[in-house]
Scaffold this active site. Structure first.
Site, PDB file in Angstrom:
ATOM      1  N   SER A   1       0.915  -1.177  -0.192  1.00  0.00           N
ATOM      2  CA  SER A   1       0.031   0.117   0.099  1.00  0.00           C
ATOM      3  C   SER A   1       0.957   1.300  -0.093  1.00  0.00           C
ATOM      4  CB  SER A   1      -0.840   0.110   1.218  1.00  0.00           C
ATOM      5  OG  SER A   1      -1.332   1.357   1.438  1.00  0.00           O
TER       6      SER A   1
ATOM      7  N   THR B   1      -6.408   2.540  -6.311  1.00  0.00           N
ATOM      8  CA  THR B   1      -7.598   2.161  -5.454  1.00  0.00           C
ATOM      9  C   THR B   1      -8.535   3.147  -5.951  1.00  0.00           C
ATOM     10  OG1 THR B   1      -6.226   1.197  -3.663  1.00  0.00           O
ATOM     11  CG2 THR B   1      -8.570   2.002  -3.145  1.00  0.00           C
TER      12      THR B   1
ATOM     13  N   LYS C   1      -8.434  -0.946  -8.677  1.00  0.00           N
ATOM     14  CA  LYS C   1      -9.021  -1.850  -7.660  1.00  0.00           C
ATOM     15  C   LYS C   1     -10.232  -1.252  -7.072  1.00  0.00           C
ATOM     16  CE  LYS C   1      -7.379  -3.861  -3.069  1.00  0.00           C
ATOM     17  NZ  LYS C   1      -7.925  -2.620  -2.394  1.00  0.00           N
TER      18      LYS C   1
ATOM     19  N   HIS D   1     -13.401  -3.993  -1.051  1.00  0.00           N
ATOM     20  CA  HIS D   1     -12.421  -3.643  -0.035  1.00  0.00           C
ATOM     21  C   HIS D   1     -12.426  -4.437   1.163  1.00  0.00           C
ATOM     22  CE1 HIS D   1      -9.827   0.131   0.170  1.00  0.00           C
ATOM     23  NE2 HIS D   1      -9.416  -0.471   1.433  1.00  0.00           N
TER      24      HIS D   1
ATOM     25  N   TYR E   1      -3.224   6.067  -4.476  1.00  0.00           N
ATOM     26  CA  TYR E   1      -4.366   6.911  -4.457  1.00  0.00           C
ATOM     27  C   TYR E   1      -4.256   7.798  -5.488  1.00  0.00           C
ATOM     28  CZ  TYR E   1      -5.608   4.366  -0.105  1.00  0.00           C
ATOM     29  OH  TYR E   1      -5.852   3.695   1.039  1.00  0.00           O
TER      30      TYR E   1
ATOM     31  N   ILE F   1     -11.434 -14.100   0.387  1.00  0.00           N
ATOM     32  CA  ILE F   1     -10.714 -15.429   0.074  1.00  0.00           C
ATOM     33  C   ILE F   1     -10.294 -16.078   1.565  1.00  0.00           C
ATOM     34  CG2 ILE F   1      -8.627 -16.682  -1.016  1.00  0.00           C
ATOM     35  CD1 ILE F   1     -10.736 -15.558  -3.141  1.00  0.00           C
TER      36      ILE F   1
ATOM     37  N   GLN G   1       0.540   0.255  -4.874  1.00  0.00           N
ATOM     38  CA  GLN G   1      -0.871   0.595  -4.985  1.00  0.00           C
ATOM     39  C   GLN G   1      -0.603   2.175  -4.527  1.00  0.00           C
ATOM     40  OE1 GLN G   1      -2.051   2.162  -1.733  1.00  0.00           O
ATOM     41  NE2 GLN G   1      -3.985   2.534  -2.604  1.00  0.00           N
TER      42      GLN G   1
ATOM     43  N   ARG H   1      -6.480 -10.174   4.738  1.00  0.00           N
ATOM     44  CA  ARG H   1      -6.334 -10.679   6.090  1.00  0.00           C
ATOM     45  C   ARG H   1      -5.656 -11.614   6.234  1.00  0.00           C
ATOM     46  NH1 ARG H   1     -11.855  -8.718   5.377  1.00  0.00           N
ATOM     47  NH2 ARG H   1     -12.499  -7.154   6.373  1.00  0.00           N
TER      48      ARG H   1
END
Lengths: 419, 419, 419, 419
Positions: free
Chosen positions: A128, A178, A274, A298, A152, A332, A150, A353
């Protein structure tokens, strides 16, 4: 023996060997339970929770569980191939580490550990923007591995132009934009836990946290919890910055596809969006020249009330799947989930996660274990549905139970199309 | 009084009379609860559990529960006939003992007890390859009863040729080829319990097991937990063999329908495949010359995510039911489940857990009790839907609730076709 | 003050005033909870339970709960009329007391109390054949009330001819032939409680029962638990008789519609069949000349796996509703359930458990309270859907939620047809 | 410092600062939990409960939860506009305070606090007829705010003519005629708690209430719990009046659309009906000249068994949405619920329990907090679905999951119609 090595041996005695610890996890849920025991509640909840009533998080699971398989047996599946390619990057299994903000709070060297685990496993790590380790340091840890970055769409155009230059310099092959954070989601577990940046916990949470000595040790001795990437951009005082970052003041709710088009012009590598959850948005992104679309809600952490990603995947694949690659994340937990997503047209999936729980449970070993568990489960699932390669998956492996909400949409079965 | 008889009288005092014990079981669930109390957790879980999240095991039950009956009354059902014939073998009720591996762990003489109970009840016993009693000893115990033999398609062709000869010699009338184990399922309860072969339990499980004196006595005094059939094939050291067996190294994920065709050439008796869950596989098996197809998801113990067997049965019956006999297993717990399966085209069903729970609860008496319970329930169900013979069951006894996922597929009702 | 009156005053002091007790019940569920506290578990379970897994009992409730109303407001509903007529018998509300066997076990004078409560409320009481009070005594208690008599089709034809003569003599206006008991249902709660006739309880149940002094007093001082109707037919030793009765040896699984036709010839009054759950059976009953059909699954106490009665009602009404009256029982717990049944074509409903719980909670007062609760709830429901009489109910008061399993079957709305 | 201010400072010390207390509520559910702790059970249950089995209350929630969003990203949503207009009244957010009876029992100055909170937030307050503060006093507290007045159609025509005059005099802009109370709903929690007017609690409830000192203080020192509006109409003894009011003796079940038409003639302001749940009723109301229709099931407090309001909204909007404004209440707990209602055609929503919980939790601060929470959530939701104004919401923001019961009814998507 160097001091560091000696120190880690001593700590291993104190906290237990992380490698052996995570080896006892047989499923992602096992990793989650180990993580729950090992880190403060406030940190665990930040990872585990979602927004408002967490309805979407539940739908993500239900979406996968309601799909069943149509297996084929007595097919030669002695060799199963899990490797594939996403946007030109070869990966050894169709699972990548997706971007997760504030990863530092789950373990001392979270981002470095994740970068190493992904490289060792032969898959992509996509850190990120909001890491405590700079993208250059992550790249160094990632070494010969593949990495995406990633981003913004920043209010200040110069910021992301700088990011583009740095990403190129540090060998990032793809940029993941994102789009589903025009504003931060309402994660009530965090509100209740008093989770702020820098961490400023109420007494109750402090007492709970005090039970987690290993985590405290890592928090105090590891790199500080900052936004290293932004610091290098010359943003000033950290505490204020963190606040702004979290409140998205630096990014903007006024971004449009025009901004995406501009980015496309200056970024020579692969470009993905994304957070796309509608055919209309997918079409617009394709028109802007993206190489890939990540269907994502998300993880249920932004708008509560979004449908499961697996439920919207088929229509997006049908609309743009012939022009760009479609990926998926959110929910997932099993290798069979990955197989279902690929069967319905995803090229690969991203996890969040699962590897964060791995990091919390055992640092690099834990992140690696998350991939290993999924790899074994995907392999098992391929064997048991009679498919020898993830690249050969198609909707014919899905058994739409009569009455399943997709039943009427089922693509014509290409039964002969498989091995 | 012989020593053995005397000994068993003494033990009966100690552990209680198994016949009276199982007589207090009014349902299969009752047998399960008795079993749960009487054997170590690790053994109970091996039988009771399924793979991963045990979703498929739950779907099996839901599949049956969602089907309702359309009863007919004031029909002469004073005499109900439960007898039928499967692949030429007459059976007194449409329920057989299916193959279950490692059955020995639930009670001291599990396979011999099962063979006797099946013979006494007038139905087929189909032992697994993975028994601790050799197929010849089982045949002796089974006596005048009917028996089939379960076989994997072995990597080493000579192995199954030898099995074929032995099966013929020992009077097995049918061969059941299991096709849904290209690789072993992921049964996490076993992983967590430390269930390995030979049993090597963690301390916690040992302590728990120590409470089950009767089981320990049976385990120590009964025949050893081995793979007797394989030992007779000249496979060497037992422990290593067990490991290989469990890991399926001896069998192969590369088997194809060609292997089935070869087997068909050398086996003169009835040939069935077990594990078929798609029309395409059913068609291929028929093309190989099988006599029967057993629709099965291995009780949810192999691929988690398979649909309920009762949900896929109708399409397989529609496709091949006029050419071969279709049987079903997985999830049978009530006589009414058997009636539903037969109504939708199955010739008979196989049970696994129900008789294993019976064995655990009371050896031969318990296995017999499982059949007795189902026999009574089938008989009751026939009387109450107004059908005088299991051979007269057809889809007209099913009431598809409006909205049931099969409602639109309902075969034309042959209402007049019944008594 | 007579001795009896004095005695009852004393007991009232001991056990509490039944009238005040049941006045605190605001719903049928409240009566059930009072009953649960006041009578032995074995008796409560006999009433409360159903067969096998009690799936059908649950479906009965779900069937009602899934139906929603389409209310009309600003309709003049100042006066609501709950009275109607079933098979020529006027009733003050569309709820009757259906036949229930062994009613005596819930309270000392159960059948007499029920007969009085029904008469006082202006509705029909239909005692079972299996009462401890003879049909003639019940008729006496019922006085000017309306009564029907429940009958099995007996193996011995003379028996029911005698019943027909006696029913006529005692002023029963209707005969209700139960068709769904070719064999007794498998009620496992009773098996587990050791419920047999005469009561022969295991120690655990005896101890539990000993806490219920009022019930014991009533059991010891009230009339004996026998089958009074059969005793009068000259059947011999009671205990044996009870056993035979329960095992249905006296009745027969070989009865056919021919027997119903014969009964029709000798019975001049109204004739109804109870237990019909299919259009085909309804047609056959109509062909035999019945006046009414009671759609019933025996409260889920016979075949577990039958659908909800409210789910099969519409098709039976559509098939024979223009020729005979269709009634319904099983699962009624709220006045709104009654309204739903009437809206879908039932002329009235019968209740079982609700008045038995009433009897257990407070004898005649309790049975009356059950009717009173339902009367108030029906009245309330009529007012709130905008309908002034139960005779004006039709399917237009039902709002089929899009997706409800009946939605596609919805009869054309006759919106204008209502007040 | 005035005495009152001093007093309130003292009490603040005792009970805690209400403003800070409600600031810790992050959701409506949080407010509910605070309310549950702070007021007697009997009062909490009066607000929290619904009628009979509370099925409809549950359906209201399920209706919202089953709808999912189809978000659009990279749309300029930097500015979101929540303001709209209902029946000519501008409101700053599409949420109004709906009428709630006996509001006084949740806090000392409930109606005055609500009037002030609504005015401060820039939305409409619609007090019930059954307030303890007269409509004139409420108007004074409401000041420059917008207010509507709720009315029953009284048996005595003079009564509502008087109300009309008074409402005009006190600046009420709209009259809301409740049509779904021809008779009071059966709220069993209240029955069980012994909730009567004036409060006459059983011992158990008194003891429970005694723990809530702040509430008791407010109850004793605040204005009496009366029906102030009726008192001013010259109705006599309060206690009797309350009883009559509750039993609706003063209003009438014989009202018809004729009465609505009469009211229309004498009331020059905006006229709305509240409680409409069918297209037929909506058509009739429109024919009577109403300006708006509030789709409502009274929060599940009247007829249990009504469908969710969000489930019937689309058909009513389709039928009359082009002629009158359609509003909705019942079950709103999240900002996203408001967005869903508006997307399906509602102009705005009314809330009841949310602001009552707010009042119980912290008086005016709590009522304001309820609006603030919803305002933030609506704003968030708009940003995340990519819509810049509540006036631009249409069905295209809803993603009907395949299989959703509305899927086949989905209005043609006007995807291009949004920003």
């Amino acid at each position: 023996m160097s001091e560091a090595v000696f120190g880690s041996k001593v700590l291993e005695r104190l906290w237990g060997d992380p490698e052996r610890r995570v080896a006892r996890a047989f499923s992602i849920e096992d990793l989650r339970l180990i993580a729950k025991r090992r880190i403060p509640r406030v940190c665990f909840d930040f990872v585990d929770g979602a927004s408002e009533d967490e309805v979407t998080m539940g739908l993500n699971r239900r979406g996968f569980e309601e799909l069943t398989f149509r297996p084929r047996y007595l097919v030669d599946v002695a060799k199963r191939d899990l490797s594939t390619e996403v946007c030109g990057t070869p990966i050894s299994l169709p699972v990548m580490f997706g971007p997760t903000g504030l990863t530092r709070i789950v373990s001392a060297n979270a981002e470095v550990d994740a970068a190493r685990a992904a490289a060792a496993a032969g898959t992509v790590y996509c850190p990120s923007t909001a890491t405590s380790t700079s993208m250059e340091h992550i790249a160094a840890a990632n070494g010969g591995g593949s990495r995406w970055f990633q981003l913004y769409l920043w209010r200040d155009r110069e910021v992301y132009e700088s990011f583009v230059r740095r990403a190129q310099g540090a060998g990032y092959e793809g940029l993941v934009v994102t789009v589903d954070v025009p504003i931060a989601g309402k994660r009530e577990r965090d509100y209740r836990n008093g989770f702020t940046l820098p961490l400023r916990l109420p007494l109750r949470q402090r007492i709970e946290a005090a039970r987690h000595l290993e985590w405290i040790w890592g928090y105090l001795t590891g790199p500080p919890l900052t936004f290293a990437n932004l610091a290098e951009e010359g943003f000033g005082d950290d505490a204020a910055l963190l606040g702004q970052m979290v409140n998205k003041e630096l990014t903007t709710a006024s971004s449009t596809y025009q901004d995406l088009r501009s980015l496309r012009e200056i970024w020579p590598g692969k470009l993905l969006v994304k957070g796309t959850m509608s055919v209309a948005d997918a079409e617009q992104a394709v028109a802007c020249g993206v190489d890939g679309i990540i269907v994502s809600n998300h993880g249920g952490r932004q708008l509560d009330g979004l449908p499961a990603t697996i439920d919207v995947l088929p229509s997006i694949v049908a609309a743009v799947g012939d022009r760009v690659e479609v990926l998926l994340d959110s929910g997932i937990r099993r290798g069979s989930d990955v197989v279902k997503a690929l069967a319905l047209g995803a090229k690969a999936v991203l996890i969040g996660r699962p590897y964060l729980w791995g990091l919390a449970a055992g640092g690099q070993y834990g992140a690696a274990r998350a991939l290993e568990i999924l790899r074994e489960e995907i392999d098992l699932c391929l064997a048991m549905i009679g498919c020898d390669s993830v690249r050969n998956l198609d909707p014919s492996v899905i058994e739409y139970r009569p009455g399943h909400r997709f039943a009427s949409q089922q693509p014509p079965m290409a039964e002969a199309g498989r091995a």
